[in-house]
Design a protein around this motif. Structure first.
Motif, PDB file in Angstrom:
ATOM      1  N   ALA A 254       0.330  -1.547  -0.093  1.00 17.53           N
ATOM      2  CA  ALA A 254      -0.365   0.108  -0.386  1.00 17.53           C
ATOM      3  C   ALA A 254       0.857   1.211   0.078  1.00 17.53           C
ATOM      4  O   ALA A 254       0.571   2.465  -0.801  1.00 17.53           O
ATOM      5  CB  ALA A 254      -1.130  -0.374   1.435  1.00 17.53           C
ATOM      6  N   ALA A 255       2.207   1.368   1.038  1.00 22.60           N
ATOM      7  CA  ALA A 255       2.746   2.312   0.960  1.00 22.60           C
ATOM      8  C   ALA A 255       3.400   2.790  -0.968  1.00 22.60           C
ATOM      9  O   ALA A 255       3.456   3.374  -1.193  1.00 22.60           O
ATOM     10  CB  ALA A 255       3.952   2.158   1.468  1.00 22.60           C
ATOM     11  N   MET A 256       3.590   1.673  -1.557  1.00 21.44           N
ATOM     12  CA  MET A 256       3.847   1.745  -3.043  1.00 21.44           C
ATOM     13  C   MET A 256       3.490   2.128  -3.467  1.00 21.44           C
ATOM     14  O   MET A 256       3.926   3.546  -4.279  1.00 21.44           O
ATOM     15  CB  MET A 256       4.767   0.523  -3.286  1.00 21.44           C
ATOM     16  N   ASP A 257       2.153   1.612  -3.431  1.00 16.10           N
ATOM     17  CA  ASP A 257       1.018   2.698  -4.442  1.00 16.10           C
ATOM     18  C   ASP A 257       0.562   3.474  -4.260  1.00 16.10           C
ATOM     19  O   ASP A 257      -0.133   4.672  -4.669  1.00 16.10           O
ATOM     20  CB  ASP A 257      -0.247   1.309  -3.974  1.00 16.10           C
ATOM     21  N   ALA A 258       0.753   4.101  -2.693  1.00 11.04           N
ATOM     22  CA  ALA A 258       0.786   5.510  -2.114  1.00 11.04           C
ATOM     23  C   ALA A 258       2.052   6.392  -2.683  1.00 11.04           C
ATOM     24  O   ALA A 258       1.380   8.071  -2.600  1.00 11.04           O
ATOM     25  CB  ALA A 258       0.678   6.258  -0.803  1.00 11.04           C
TER      26      ALA A 258
END
Lengths: 289, 289
Positions: A254-258
């Motif tokens: 999710a962090a990568m996607d953010a």
């Protein structure tokens, strides 16, 4: 210059200013002990990476911002370790500040580090004075009350702390400050960077819960099982070790996607992936056995 | 608006921001308790008076500066009163913060107040962003290390603190910050205002020594005789009561002489004279008997 070296140099310059030959010797030694040698410097690395991804223009200001974030983190560790909180005698493999210098000096070292954080940031803002006020406000939200570290720690004195708000304040808020201030220091809109900080902060908290629950004392820089002893919320207690590991992986994705579109996106993704590998405990299932 | 009302209003606005309904309730109550009701607000009154004497142009910035000075003072009182320092259960006629809320919350309230001080100053600088950095540095010199309150308190952990440097850091530095930041907030050269702060800080320390040594507990906001118990330097111990009173009068005269030429010189002299009257203990010879 490599990010780690850049951070250590900037921290050395800041600490040198507050611990010069006119300072009380024990306080000066305690402040140095609180900052060096450091841990992984996760938060200032994140600030540098976001600032770079946003096209860093004022290197002094970015250094000052990353330094302020790390000094506030160090201050919080010194105060968290005190007898009235975690009563931890070991930190980063050496004596905690109060174990080495006594409680009064440790308390004052933390206070002096908070002041130094804001002063260092101010002194770095000469070429970008218009960015100083928003940077201070963004960083204060990660450190003070109602949303920052001081509030996070204070929730532990409440009978039923609201789980999300407690975790966000205790860990997430300074990660949010790290990403948003990195963007701000490059003159970018910080709001797009809030989500990355939030998710990394949450991932870090879950990783810390895993470490707390499963690591052998020798592999860990703090006494194990403190959360259970102190009755704090803990992801491993809620989801079990494998559940918490799966949750950690989801949070890192999710962090990568953010990560918002930016010129340094690739390098930032690499850094997040690298930090994520460092976050995950090694062989948790084995250690839990 | 009268200075006292102006200071209370500005403090209310700042404290309100850090203690809103999202804050941990005990921490919020402790922060409020640390700031209200206040003492004489000597330092922020001095900041307002100097700013006015220098032709105050940005009222918001002057309010923010005075508020930051007072919040740092309040933070230092909360931490000084803790069991590991003075272990004082009474402050300003009510329970000290740790006596009312416990040591962990008192420690965090102090931390949050330090952060709030810098954030409040930053938020007040919108019309004068170029003044924010020098203001922060001037105020940090009064609060942190090597020269500020944290250093002053830390000297008490050294075997032979250098008397002048110890007193300057413990009390003088925040008075110097109060006068210099008042000048800075009005865009004036702060160096001319250093001497006034120094002398008032010294006068305040001597007055505090007199109070410590001679006041009855009922007339005083802290337990008496602490300096003697704690082995701290004390002017009354050095000069006797009448010698210390004469020294105080000399210091107040010196402070009057240190006021640089400025447009509001007369009003400032009146304020210094008024504060001096409040400083001097009533009937010290009688009380010492």
């Amino acid at each position: 210059m490599e990010a780690g070296e850049r951070i250590e140099n900037a921290l050395q310059r800041a600490v040198q200013r507050t611990t010069d030959e006119t300072a009380p010797p024990k306080l000066a030694a305690a402040i140095h002990h609180a900052v060096f040698p450091g841990g992984a410097r996760v938060r200032p690395r994140l600030t540098l990476a976001v600032a770079s991804a946003c096209g860093e223009a004022d290197g002094d200001l970015v250094d000052g911002t990353a330094t302020a974030i790390e000094l506030l983190h160090c201050a919080s560790l010194v105060h968290d370790d005190l007898p009235c909180f975690d009563d931890a005698s070991i930190r980063r493999g050496q004596a905690s500040v109060h174990a080495a210098f006594g409680t009064p000096i440790a308390l004052l070292a933390g206070d002096a580090l908070i002041v130094l954080a804001f002063d260092t940031l101010a002194r770095s803002s000469g070429r970008s004075p218009h960015l100083l006020a928003p940077l201070i406000t963004a960083i204060a939200q990660g450190a003070g009350a109602p949303t920052g570290i001081a509030a996070g720690q204070a929730w532990e004195s409440e009978p039923n702390p609201p789980s999300v708000r407690y975790r966000l304040a205790k860990t997430g808020a300074l990660f949010v400050a790290a990403t948003m201030s990195g963007a701000l220091a490059s003159g970018a809109d910080p709001t797009a960077w809030r989500s990355l900080g939030l998710r990394l902060g949450e991932a870090y908290q879950v990783a810390d819960d895993l470490l707390d629950a499963v690591s052998a004392a020798a592999d860990c820089d703090k006494p194990v099982g403190r959360d259970a002893i102190l009755g704090r919320p803990n992801t491993v207690a809620e989801l079990g070790v494998s559940g918490a590991m799966a949750h950690l992986e989801k949070l890192i994705d999710a962090a990568m996607d953010a990560i918002p579109p930016c010129q340094g996106e690739k390098e930032l993704r690499d850094l997040v992936r690298l930090q994520a590998l460092r976050l995950a405990p090694k062989h948790p299932a084995h250690q839990a056995a």
